[in-house]
Design an enzyme around this catalytic site. Structure first.
Site, PDB file in Angstrom:
ATOM      1  CB  CYS A 111      27.688  -4.059  45.190  1.00  0.00           C
ATOM      2  SG  CYS A 111      28.036  -5.585  46.065  1.00  0.00           S
ATOM      3  CG  HIS A 112      27.742  -8.407  42.471  1.00  0.00           C
ATOM      4  ND1 HIS A 112      27.911  -8.326  43.837  1.00  0.00           N
ATOM      5  CD2 HIS A 112      28.377  -9.535  42.085  1.00  0.00           C
ATOM      6  CE1 HIS A 112      28.614  -9.363  44.258  1.00  0.00           C
ATOM      7  NE2 HIS A 112      28.913 -10.116  43.215  1.00  0.00           N
ATOM      8  N   GLY A 113      26.507  -4.116  40.655  1.00  0.00           N
ATOM      9  CA  GLY A 113      25.840  -3.278  39.658  1.00  0.00           C
ATOM     10  C   GLY A 113      26.695  -2.952  38.445  1.00  0.00           C
ATOM     11  CD1 TRP A 115      29.581  -8.473  36.139  1.00  0.00           C
ATOM     12  CD2 TRP A 115      27.935  -9.306  37.396  1.00  0.00           C
ATOM     13  NE1 TRP A 115      30.010  -9.669  36.651  1.00  0.00           N
ATOM     14  CE2 TRP A 115      29.024 -10.203  37.426  1.00  0.00           C
ATOM     15  CE3 TRP A 115      26.783  -9.627  38.118  1.00  0.00           C
ATOM     16  CZ2 TRP A 115      28.988 -11.389  38.142  1.00  0.00           C
ATOM     17  CZ3 TRP A 115      26.765 -10.808  38.824  1.00  0.00           C
ATOM     18  CH2 TRP A 115      27.856 -11.675  38.844  1.00  0.00           C
TER      19      TRP A 115
END
Length: 178
Positions: A111-113, A115
């Site tokens: 997901c946003h991991g 980043w």
């Protein structure tokens, strides 16, 4: 690499992690016999989100400063918006991610991991996927974007969203056992 039942997996998270992206893989890994530990910036309990709503609270097993890549076989980075955004500003968290990569150990981010993988400069020249709103960030970091439930490139597995947790976790298990 060890069989999953003989492996030790570190999950790194802080407040604002997406509940299903931590608890889902953790359950699958533990059900397969893996030892799974949770590291956070402090030993204080951290709170999940379910989309933007408050979720479960969990107490970390150790702090990021206490964690060492040498003690684990793989690293898992759940998403949520606040979790990776906070951790990417934590020099110790970024250094730990780089230590796993330097050792050639599997790193999985959903997901946003991813980043955090951008912050650690690990995506240049690699295929990866992520939540749709951070695709430009990954592309600007040099990743070649793919829209699939789970993408493995070298020692890194990335995934898009909570609905992909099963495929994401299976890709991590395959990487650990190869």
């Amino acid at each position: 690499m060890p069989a999953i039942a003989d492996s030790k997996i570190l999950i790194m998270a802080t407040d604002g992690f997406e509940e299903s992206e931590l608890f889902g893989p953790r359950k699958i890994l533990m059900d397969r016999g893996a030892e799974v530990r949770l590291a956070s910036p402090s030993a204080a309990p951290i709170q999940a989100t379910v989309s933007d709503d408050p979720g479960k609270v969990v107490r970390p097993d150790l702090t990021i400063a206490e964690a060492s890549a040498g003690d684990f076989d793989a690293l898992l980075l759940p998403g949520g918006v606040r979790n990776p955004d906070s951790l990417r500003a934590d020099a110790g968290a970024v250094a730990l991610i780089r230590a796993f990569d330097d050792a050639g150990k599997p790193i999985a981010a959903i997901c946003h991991g991813p980043w955090l993988l951008v912050e650690a400069d690990l995506l240049r020249g690699r295929r990866a996927t992520c939540w749709r709103s951070i695709r430009t960030d990954l592309a600007n970091a040099g990743a070649s974007l793919v829209d699939q439930p789970a993408v493995t490139d070298g020692n890194i597995v990335t995934s898009r969203k909570p609905e992909d947790v099963a495929a994401f976790t299976e890709a991590l298990i395959a990487l650990i056992e190869r």
